[in-house]
Scaffold this motif. Sequence first.
Motif, PDB file in Angstrom:
ATOM      1  N   HIS A  23      36.261  48.306  29.693  1.00  0.00           N
ATOM      2  CA  HIS A  23      37.008  48.313  30.952  1.00  0.00           C
ATOM      3  C   HIS A  23      38.361  47.610  30.856  1.00  0.00           C
ATOM      4  O   HIS A  23      39.375  48.134  31.316  1.00  0.00           O
ATOM      5  N   VAL A  24      38.416  46.437  30.290  1.00  0.00           N
ATOM      6  CA  VAL A  24      39.676  45.679  30.223  1.00  0.00           C
ATOM      7  C   VAL A  24      40.712  46.451  29.407  1.00  0.00           C
ATOM      8  O   VAL A  24      41.861  46.591  29.822  1.00  0.00           O
ATOM      9  N   VAL A  25      40.312  46.976  28.265  1.00  0.00           N
ATOM     10  CA  VAL A  25      41.227  47.728  27.414  1.00  0.00           C
ATOM     11  C   VAL A  25      41.718  48.984  28.138  1.00  0.00           C
ATOM     12  O   VAL A  25      42.910  49.306  28.113  1.00  0.00           O
ATOM     13  N   ALA A  26      40.806  49.685  28.792  1.00  0.00           N
ATOM     14  CA  ALA A  26      41.177  50.914  29.502  1.00  0.00           C
ATOM     15  C   ALA A  26      42.153  50.615  30.644  1.00  0.00           C
ATOM     16  O   ALA A  26      43.159  51.308  30.805  1.00  0.00           O
ATOM     17  N   TYR A  27      41.877  49.576  31.423  1.00  0.00           N
ATOM     18  CA  TYR A  27      42.761  49.239  32.534  1.00  0.00           C
ATOM     19  C   TYR A  27      44.147  48.836  32.024  1.00  0.00           C
ATOM     20  O   TYR A  27      45.165  49.275  32.552  1.00  0.00           O
ATOM     21  N   ALA A  37      49.557  48.858  39.367  1.00  0.00           N
ATOM     22  CA  ALA A  37      48.168  48.390  39.403  1.00  0.00           C
ATOM     23  C   ALA A  37      47.262  49.406  40.114  1.00  0.00           C
ATOM     24  O   ALA A  37      46.168  49.712  39.636  1.00  0.00           O
ATOM     25  N   ALA A  38      47.722  49.920  41.240  1.00  0.00           N
ATOM     26  CA  ALA A  38      46.895  50.877  41.993  1.00  0.00           C
ATOM     27  C   ALA A  38      46.659  52.152  41.188  1.00  0.00           C
ATOM     28  O   ALA A  38      45.536  52.663  41.125  1.00  0.00           O
ATOM     29  N   ASP A  39      47.721  52.671  40.568  1.00  0.00           N
ATOM     30  CA  ASP A  39      47.564  53.876  39.756  1.00  0.00           C
ATOM     31  C   ASP A  39      46.686  53.609  38.536  1.00  0.00           C
ATOM     32  O   ASP A  39      45.907  54.459  38.128  1.00  0.00           O
ATOM     33  N   ALA A  40      46.813  52.429  37.946  1.00  0.00           N
ATOM     34  CA  ALA A  40      45.984  52.078  36.784  1.00  0.00           C
ATOM     35  C   ALA A  40      44.509  52.060  37.167  1.00  0.00           C
ATOM     36  O   ALA A  40      43.659  52.533  36.407  1.00  0.00           O
ATOM     37  N   GLU A  41      44.204  51.516  38.340  1.00  0.00           N
ATOM     38  CA  GLU A  41      42.815  51.507  38.800  1.00  0.00           C
ATOM     39  C   GLU A  41      42.312  52.934  38.998  1.00  0.00           C
ATOM     40  O   GLU A  41      41.198  53.274  38.570  1.00  0.00           O
ATOM     41  N   ASP A  42      43.127  53.778  39.637  1.00  0.00           N
ATOM     42  CA  ASP A  42      42.736  55.169  39.866  1.00  0.00           C
ATOM     43  C   ASP A  42      42.549  55.919  38.547  1.00  0.00           C
ATOM     44  O   ASP A  42      41.582  56.666  38.380  1.00  0.00           O
ATOM     45  N   LEU A  43      43.479  55.717  37.623  1.00  0.00           N
ATOM     46  CA  LEU A  43      43.381  56.396  36.327  1.00  0.00           C
ATOM     47  C   LEU A  43      42.154  55.942  35.551  1.00  0.00           C
ATOM     48  O   LEU A  43      41.474  56.756  34.921  1.00  0.00           O
ATOM     49  N   TRP A  67      38.084  57.690  22.207  1.00  0.00           N
ATOM     50  CA  TRP A  67      37.760  58.882  22.988  1.00  0.00           C
ATOM     51  C   TRP A  67      38.070  58.635  24.458  1.00  0.00           C
ATOM     52  O   TRP A  67      38.707  59.454  25.120  1.00  0.00           O
ATOM     53  N   LEU A  68      37.654  57.485  24.989  1.00  0.00           N
ATOM     54  CA  LEU A  68      37.926  57.142  26.381  1.00  0.00           C
ATOM     55  C   LEU A  68      39.430  57.034  26.628  1.00  0.00           C
ATOM     56  O   LEU A  68      39.940  57.538  27.638  1.00  0.00           O
ATOM     57  N   LEU A  69      40.163  56.388  25.723  1.00  0.00           N
ATOM     58  CA  LEU A  69      41.605  56.232  25.908  1.00  0.00           C
ATOM     59  C   LEU A  69      42.326  57.571  25.850  1.00  0.00           C
ATOM     60  O   LEU A  69      43.318  57.778  26.552  1.00  0.00           O
ATOM     61  N   ALA A  70      41.832  58.492  25.055  1.00  0.00           N
ATOM     62  CA  ALA A  70      42.419  59.835  25.028  1.00  0.00           C
ATOM     63  C   ALA A  70      42.184  60.538  26.366  1.00  0.00           C
ATOM     64  O   ALA A  70      43.090  61.188  26.902  1.00  0.00           O
ATOM     65  N   ILE A  71      40.996  60.388  26.917  1.00  0.00           N
ATOM     66  CA  ILE A  71      40.704  60.954  28.240  1.00  0.00           C
ATOM     67  C   ILE A  71      41.631  60.335  29.274  1.00  0.00           C
ATOM     68  O   ILE A  71      42.201  61.029  30.124  1.00  0.00           O
ATOM     69  N   SER A 102      47.476  41.466  35.633  1.00  0.00           N
ATOM     70  CA  SER A 102      46.685  40.799  34.603  1.00  0.00           C
ATOM     71  C   SER A 102      45.204  40.976  34.867  1.00  0.00           C
ATOM     72  O   SER A 102      44.755  40.986  35.990  1.00  0.00           O
ATOM     73  N   VAL A 103      44.477  41.146  33.785  1.00  0.00           N
ATOM     74  CA  VAL A 103      43.032  41.278  33.852  1.00  0.00           C
ATOM     75  C   VAL A 103      42.467  40.220  32.924  1.00  0.00           C
ATOM     76  O   VAL A 103      42.863  40.113  31.785  1.00  0.00           O
ATOM     77  N   GLY A 104      41.561  39.399  33.409  1.00  0.00           N
ATOM     78  CA  GLY A 104      40.988  38.349  32.587  1.00  0.00           C
ATOM     79  C   GLY A 104      41.815  37.081  32.675  1.00  0.00           C
ATOM     80  O   GLY A 104      42.918  37.072  33.199  1.00  0.00           O
ATOM     81  N   THR A 105      41.281  36.023  32.141  1.00  0.00           N
ATOM     82  CA  THR A 105      41.944  34.733  32.246  1.00  0.00           C
ATOM     83  C   THR A 105      42.814  34.414  31.051  1.00  0.00           C
ATOM     84  O   THR A 105      43.515  33.407  31.064  1.00  0.00           O
ATOM     85  N   GLU A 106      42.811  35.232  30.014  1.00  0.00           N
ATOM     86  CA  GLU A 106      43.564  34.914  28.817  1.00  0.00           C
ATOM     87  C   GLU A 106      45.039  35.301  28.911  1.00  0.00           C
ATOM     88  O   GLU A 106      45.805  35.042  28.000  1.00  0.00           O
ATOM     89  N   ALA A 107      45.444  35.923  30.013  1.00  0.00           N
ATOM     90  CA  ALA A 107      46.843  36.336  30.153  1.00  0.00           C
ATOM     91  C   ALA A 107      47.747  35.110  30.195  1.00  0.00           C
ATOM     92  O   ALA A 107      47.477  34.154  30.894  1.00  0.00           O
TER      93      ALA A 107
END
Length: 183
Positions: A23-27, A37-43, A67-71, A102-107
């Motif tokens: 999920h984090v990588v895909a977002y 951010a909104a479009d990223a969530e939708d995508l 495969w997921l990232l290609a989709i 940002s997603v996660g606390t490491e940003a």
Amino acid sequence: MSDSFPSDGLDRETWPKFLEETHVVAYRYAFRLCGSAADAEDLTQAAYLAAWERRDQLRDAEKAQAWLLAILRHAFFRLRKKRLRERGDGPEVPAEEIADASVGTEATADRLDVQATLADLPEEFRLPLVLFYFENLSYREIAEQLELPVGTVMSRLARAKERLRGALEGLSVAPNPAHVKHG
């Protein structure tokens, strides 16, 4: 990915772990592509829905994330083409959405600066940059994806790097508002 997924695809038992691991990588990838951010969530949601519907097409668990990232990339291009037809331009990047990126606390502040600067690039420069550096596509592959001549891709990449470098250099010399004394 690991061998925790069946070699012949995903099923109801392995799907939650697949979501958690990707999920984090895909977002982040979706956000880099669209800058919103909104479009990223939708995508991201659209990509997971398509992945679930096509889960029987996954033949190699080691390639599940790619495969997921290609989709996801294909979903982005469909959205982009739809918007270009509807509005005659690409998606705008509302400045207030950059803070939500940002997603996660490491940003870190530096990563947020790079992400915000990347999001501020016009789409014509941002897309080749993301596809080249984050997806590791060749000039030819980018040209095919964006339906551009290879020379145009190379030129846009060079100009995008110049713009990104200039913007980031400007950020590094700008005073931090937290350290400015008000009199």
